[in-house]
Design an enzyme around this catalytic site. Sequence first.
Site, mmCIF file in Angstrom:
data_model
loop_
_atom_site.group_PDB
_atom_site.id
_atom_site.type_symbol
_atom_site.label_atom_id
_atom_site.label_comp_id
_atom_site.label_asym_id
_atom_site.label_seq_id
_atom_site.Cartn_x
_atom_site.Cartn_y
_atom_site.Cartn_z
ATOM 1 N N ASP A 1 0.858 -1.180 0.000
ATOM 2 C CA ASP A 1 0.000 0.000 0.000
ATOM 3 C C ASP A 1 0.897 1.233 0.000
ATOM 4 O OD1 ASP A 1 -2.199 1.746 0.434
ATOM 5 O OD2 ASP A 1 -3.194 0.196 1.621
ATOM 6 N N ASP B 1 -2.937 4.783 -2.301
ATOM 7 C CA ASP B 1 -3.902 5.452 -1.443
ATOM 8 C C ASP B 1 -4.292 6.824 -2.005
ATOM 9 O OD1 ASP B 1 -5.170 5.292 1.265
ATOM 10 O OD2 ASP B 1 -4.029 7.132 1.614
ATOM 11 N N HIS C 1 -11.000 -2.040 4.196
ATOM 12 C CA HIS C 1 -10.794 -1.695 5.601
ATOM 13 C C HIS C 1 -11.471 -0.391 5.996
ATOM 14 C CE1 HIS C 1 -8.020 0.573 3.242
ATOM 15 N NE2 HIS C 1 -7.781 1.357 4.271
ATOM 16 N N ASP C 2 -12.050 0.326 5.037
ATOM 17 C CA ASP C 2 -12.766 1.570 5.330
ATOM 18 C C ASP C 2 -14.281 1.387 5.295
ATOM 19 O OD1 ASP C 2 -10.343 3.035 5.409
ATOM 20 O OD2 ASP C 2 -10.458 3.495 3.261
ATOM 21 N N GLU D 1 -6.530 4.148 -5.612
ATOM 22 C CA GLU D 1 -7.779 4.417 -4.907
ATOM 23 C C GLU D 1 -8.258 5.799 -5.327
ATOM 24 O OE1 GLU D 1 -9.627 4.851 -0.397
ATOM 25 O OE2 GLU D 1 -7.716 5.718 -0.916
#
Length: 542
Positions: free
Chosen positions: A102, A203, A317-318, A245
Amino acid sequence: MAETKTQPWWKNAVVYQIYPRSFQDSNGDGIGDIPGIIRRLPYLEELGIDAVWLSPVCRSPQDDNGYDISDYQDIDPMFGTLEDMEQLIAEAKKHHIRIIMDLVLNHTSDEHRWFLEAKKGKDNPYHDYYVWRDGEEGTYPNDMKATFGGPAWEWVPELGQYYFHQFSVKQPDLNWENPKVRREIYDMILWWMEKGVGGFRLDVIDQIAKEPDRGITNNGPRLHEFIQEMSRETFQKGDLITVGEAWGANTENAKLYSAPDGSEFSMVFQFEHMVMDQKEEKWDLAPLPFVKLKKDLAKWQTELYGVGWNSLFLNNHDLPRIVSRWGDDGKYRKESAKMLATMLHGMQGTPYIYQGEELGMTNVRFPDITDYRDIESLNMYKERMDAGYKEEDVMESIYAKGRDNARTPMQWDASKNAGFTEGTPWIGVNPNYTEINAESEKKDPDSVFHYYQKLIRLRKEYPVFLDGKFELLLPEDGQIFAYTRTDEDAALLVCVNFTGEDASWSMPEEFRGARTLIHNYPGEGPEGTLRPYEVFMLYKKK
Ligand code: TEU
Ligand code: CA
């Protein structure tokens, strides 16, 4: 394996996301770590996935659970060492699994060496690595807000300047306008590539080209220029999967992001389908507009066909657990978890499975706000309580949408702490682990786990999953989500009843007598009525 000679490997891959602090603890400190992941590689191989995306494991003060990096070229001691990471890459390879890192490139931690230098003075060579504005204390450069609450500007008295942060105050934004910043980042990426990583997830990548004076955060004018430069300087030198993302992605810019010439990324995570069941803010809940959802997903399938590539996901995970969000995590937990998986994995794109999704793990309802850990939920709680909201309403929002729903420990077995840790877990385990856990699902041939395993296998067996053209059936139907995928040799029908009630269904003529590939109720693909959350896939050779 499907014919993939002319296609990059990641088009036929299934990716599994691991949130390291919640996956498997190996030393009893209550926090998941890299040796824990290594221990569970056989489980992942058994599931059948091809790559693992690891949420950040780099050195970090953990203000935002690792999305605040203080050293991109080291591993946080909480997760292990650089040697552990190298070992993970090597061991995973033996299990035919690639490791995706990430990359958090929009911001660093305020404890990163660059930022500590930057704060020393306006003449410091690192000062221009971040985004500063002169000003006076108390008068913000403008009224931009940070995602985690409060103003997007933070005052530094020694400098008489504000710095810009789109997330927490401990996550100062990097200045991508500065070519030195970009060069440092590319060198760091090349360093990870040399270590043998299989790819990167980037990200909030659509927020790097910000222009705060014009209120621009995502999709800034220089965004694609920066991404293309980064791709040229780094990714294109390897055979990687890259996924950006991009909350601001639409089908137009996604064609740039995922252009088949590889000039940017392999694909992006887009979120149109993930923000439909809310009002302006994610905390303000709204019913899911099902017909709109279908049409939106169909639009992505159709518009990127042949000119881009989709990522397929319902969890990360969000996000809250999808079985609790759009399925039924009570009576029909298993049926609806399989329904959602089928709907997604039949589409064209690269599917992502978030840890525990393959078990049908659910949201959690902890009794008290002190049981929660996520900075976003905690800040929102404080803001809304100060603004006079009722506590039970605030908690309902957290139960439905809070990020900690996805962050409770992985449920491995029915032993203490779900087999996640021998110590005290950093966040509570979902009390339903005694029923929902990997060990019991592996024993049950009818489990959600085995269903995912089969879906993964099917994608690799039938090329139509890879290249079949998508067509939405019954677009206005309020219960059924049905579509076909068709290529030169075969046709696939995916049909799901999205609801907990019976739905009437008549089989299209051309699929009568077709082979059932997968079905979540006993018997053949049905005629007439679909039972609650009933789904099936049919396959026909031309
Ligand atoms: O998330 C991007 C982001 O915008 C999220 O803050 C999102 O709005 C929110 O989680 C929705 O609930 C990425 C990471 O995935 C997230 O974990 C980080 O906190 C964030 O960036 C900052 O790095
Ligand atoms: Ca640990």
